[in-house]
Design a protein around this motif. Structure first.
Motif, PDB file in Angstrom:
ATOM      1  N   TRP A 155      -5.421  13.193  -6.225  1.00 41.89           N
ATOM      2  CA  TRP A 155      -5.063  11.818  -6.564  1.00 41.89           C
ATOM      3  C   TRP A 155      -4.877  10.993  -5.298  1.00 41.89           C
ATOM      4  CZ3 TRP A 155      -0.931   8.567  -5.661  1.00 41.89           C
ATOM      5  CH2 TRP A 155      -0.895   7.402  -6.433  1.00 41.89           C
ATOM      6  N   GLN A 156      -4.191  11.566  -4.303  1.00 42.54           N
ATOM      7  CA  GLN A 156      -3.973  10.849  -3.045  1.00 42.54           C
ATOM      8  C   GLN A 156      -5.293  10.581  -2.329  1.00 42.54           C
ATOM      9  OE1 GLN A 156      -1.045  12.745  -0.533  1.00 42.54           O
ATOM     10  NE2 GLN A 156       0.370  12.951  -2.243  1.00 42.54           N
ATOM     11  N   SER A 157      -6.211  11.536  -2.383  1.00 41.13           N
ATOM     12  CA  SER A 157      -7.519  11.347  -1.752  1.00 41.13           C
ATOM     13  C   SER A 157      -8.269  10.190  -2.407  1.00 41.13           C
ATOM     14  CB  SER A 157      -8.356  12.615  -1.854  1.00 41.13           C
ATOM     15  OG  SER A 157      -7.764  13.659  -1.132  1.00 41.13           O
ATOM     16  N   GLY A 158      -8.231  10.127  -3.733  1.00 43.64           N
ATOM     17  CA  GLY A 158      -8.874   9.027  -4.448  1.00 43.64           C
ATOM     18  C   GLY A 158      -8.229   7.690  -4.147  1.00 43.64           C
ATOM     19  N   LEU A 159      -6.913   7.672  -4.088  1.00 40.17           N
ATOM     20  CA  LEU A 159      -6.185   6.441  -3.768  1.00 40.17           C
ATOM     21  C   LEU A 159      -6.528   5.971  -2.355  1.00 40.17           C
ATOM     22  CD1 LEU A 159      -4.021   4.328  -4.507  1.00 40.17           C
ATOM     23  CD2 LEU A 159      -2.342   5.876  -3.505  1.00 40.17           C
ATOM     24  N   ALA A 160      -6.497   6.896  -1.403  1.00 41.87           N
ATOM     25  CA  ALA A 160      -6.815   6.548  -0.014  1.00 41.87           C
ATOM     26  C   ALA A 160      -8.237   6.018   0.089  1.00 41.87           C
ATOM     27  CB  ALA A 160      -6.623   7.754   0.894  1.00 41.87           C
ATOM     28  N   SER A 161      -9.167   6.636  -0.618  1.00 36.42           N
ATOM     29  CA  SER A 161     -10.557   6.186  -0.605  1.00 36.42           C
ATOM     30  C   SER A 161     -10.676   4.766  -1.147  1.00 36.42           C
ATOM     31  CB  SER A 161     -11.406   7.148  -1.436  1.00 36.42           C
ATOM     32  OG  SER A 161     -12.732   6.703  -1.500  1.00 36.42           O
ATOM     33  N   GLY A 162      -9.979   4.492  -2.240  1.00 39.97           N
ATOM     34  CA  GLY A 162     -10.010   3.150  -2.820  1.00 39.97           C
ATOM     35  C   GLY A 162      -9.393   2.100  -1.910  1.00 39.97           C
ATOM     36  N   LEU A 163      -8.283   2.440  -1.278  1.00 40.42           N
ATOM     37  CA  LEU A 163      -7.643   1.496  -0.357  1.00 40.42           C
ATOM     38  C   LEU A 163      -8.540   1.215   0.845  1.00 40.42           C
ATOM     39  CD1 LEU A 163      -3.969   2.811  -0.471  1.00 40.42           C
ATOM     40  CD2 LEU A 163      -4.829   0.671  -1.443  1.00 40.42           C
ATOM     41  N   LEU A 164      -9.146   2.262   1.377  1.00 39.23           N
ATOM     42  CA  LEU A 164     -10.059   2.075   2.508  1.00 39.23           C
ATOM     43  C   LEU A 164     -11.265   1.239   2.108  1.00 39.23           C
ATOM     44  CD1 LEU A 164      -9.887   5.626   4.103  1.00 39.23           C
ATOM     45  CD2 LEU A 164      -9.000   3.495   5.068  1.00 39.23           C
ATOM     46  N   ALA A 165     -11.763   1.424   0.888  1.00 36.31           N
ATOM     47  CA  ALA A 165     -12.901   0.638   0.399  1.00 36.31           C
ATOM     48  C   ALA A 165     -12.559  -0.842   0.296  1.00 36.31           C
ATOM     49  CB  ALA A 165     -13.365   1.166  -0.953  1.00 36.31           C
ATOM     50  N   GLU A 166     -11.269  -1.140   0.082  1.00 35.39           N
ATOM     51  CA  GLU A 166     -10.825  -2.535  -0.009  1.00 35.39           C
ATOM     52  C   GLU A 166     -10.417  -3.101   1.354  1.00 35.39           C
ATOM     53  OE1 GLU A 166     -10.927  -4.597  -2.665  1.00 35.39           O
ATOM     54  OE2 GLU A 166     -12.028  -2.953  -3.595  1.00 35.39           O
ATOM     55  N   GLY A 167     -10.604  -2.307   2.410  1.00 39.63           N
ATOM     56  CA  GLY A 167     -10.327  -2.801   3.759  1.00 39.63           C
ATOM     57  C   GLY A 167      -8.911  -2.582   4.251  1.00 39.63           C
ATOM     58  N   ILE A 168      -8.149  -1.755   3.576  1.00 38.77           N
ATOM     59  CA  ILE A 168      -6.780  -1.476   4.005  1.00 38.77           C
ATOM     60  C   ILE A 168      -6.803  -0.269   4.937  1.00 38.77           C
ATOM     61  CG2 ILE A 168      -4.462  -0.823   3.256  1.00 38.77           C
ATOM     62  CD1 ILE A 168      -5.108  -2.287   0.611  1.00 38.77           C
ATOM     63  N   ALA A 169      -6.458  -0.487   6.198  1.00 30.93           N
ATOM     64  CA  ALA A 169      -6.501   0.570   7.212  1.00 30.93           C
ATOM     65  C   ALA A 169      -5.202   1.378   7.156  1.00 30.93           C
ATOM     66  CB  ALA A 169      -6.696  -0.040   8.594  1.00 30.93           C
ATOM     67  N   LEU A 170      -5.265   2.545   6.557  1.00 27.62           N
ATOM     68  CA  LEU A 170      -4.066   3.370   6.398  1.00 27.62           C
ATOM     69  C   LEU A 170      -3.519   3.850   7.731  1.00 27.62           C
ATOM     70  CD1 LEU A 170      -5.201   5.480   3.317  1.00 27.62           C
ATOM     71  CD2 LEU A 170      -3.865   3.371   3.357  1.00 27.62           C
ATOM     72  N   GLY A 171      -4.365   4.043   8.708  1.00 23.50           N
ATOM     73  CA  GLY A 171      -3.929   4.523  10.014  1.00 23.50           C
ATOM     74  C   GLY A 171      -3.147   3.504  10.808  1.00 23.50           C
ATOM     75  N   SER A 172      -3.146   2.253  10.377  1.00 25.22           N
ATOM     76  CA  SER A 172      -2.407   1.222  11.110  1.00 25.22           C
ATOM     77  C   SER A 172      -0.982   1.048  10.603  1.00 25.22           C
ATOM     78  CB  SER A 172      -3.147  -0.111  11.025  1.00 25.22           C
ATOM     79  OG  SER A 172      -3.161  -0.596   9.692  1.00 25.22           O
ATOM     80  N   ALA A 173      -0.538   1.940   9.727  1.00 24.42           N
ATOM     81  CA  ALA A 173       0.844   1.868   9.231  1.00 24.42           C
ATOM     82  C   ALA A 173       1.825   2.101  10.373  1.00 24.42           C
ATOM     83  CB  ALA A 173       1.064   2.906   8.139  1.00 24.42           C
ATOM     84  N   ASP A 174       2.947   1.408  10.336  1.00 26.66           N
ATOM     85  CA  ASP A 174       3.975   1.566  11.358  1.00 26.66           C
ATOM     86  C   ASP A 174       4.727   2.882  11.195  1.00 26.66           C
ATOM     87  OD1 ASP A 174       3.531  -1.022  12.539  1.00 26.66           O
ATOM     88  OD2 ASP A 174       4.480  -1.869  10.762  1.00 26.66           O
TER      89      ASP A 174
END
Length: 51
Positions: free
Chosen positions: A27-46
């Motif tokens: 589920w987390q992999s799918g969520l991360a994939s969807g967020l990245l597809a929408e341009g949300i850079a998960l690696g830039s989290a503080d």
């Protein structure tokens, strides 16, 4: 159990990842994939927190 203090006076972004075994990881992999597809850079989290 370790305790840390987080400075809440600064606004920022946090990424919190929970467990859940194989289904939770899928589920987390799918969520991360969807967020990245929408341009949300998960690696830039503080703050990145795994629970």
């Amino acid at each position: 159990m370790a305790t840390s203090i987080v400075d809440t006076s600064k606004s920022g972004r946090a990424l919190v990842l929970g467990g859940g075994g194989p289904v939770g990881r899928a589920w987390q992999s799918g969520l991360a994939s969807g967020l990245l597809a929408e341009g949300i850079a998960l690696g830039s989290a503080d703050l990145i927190l795994g629970v």
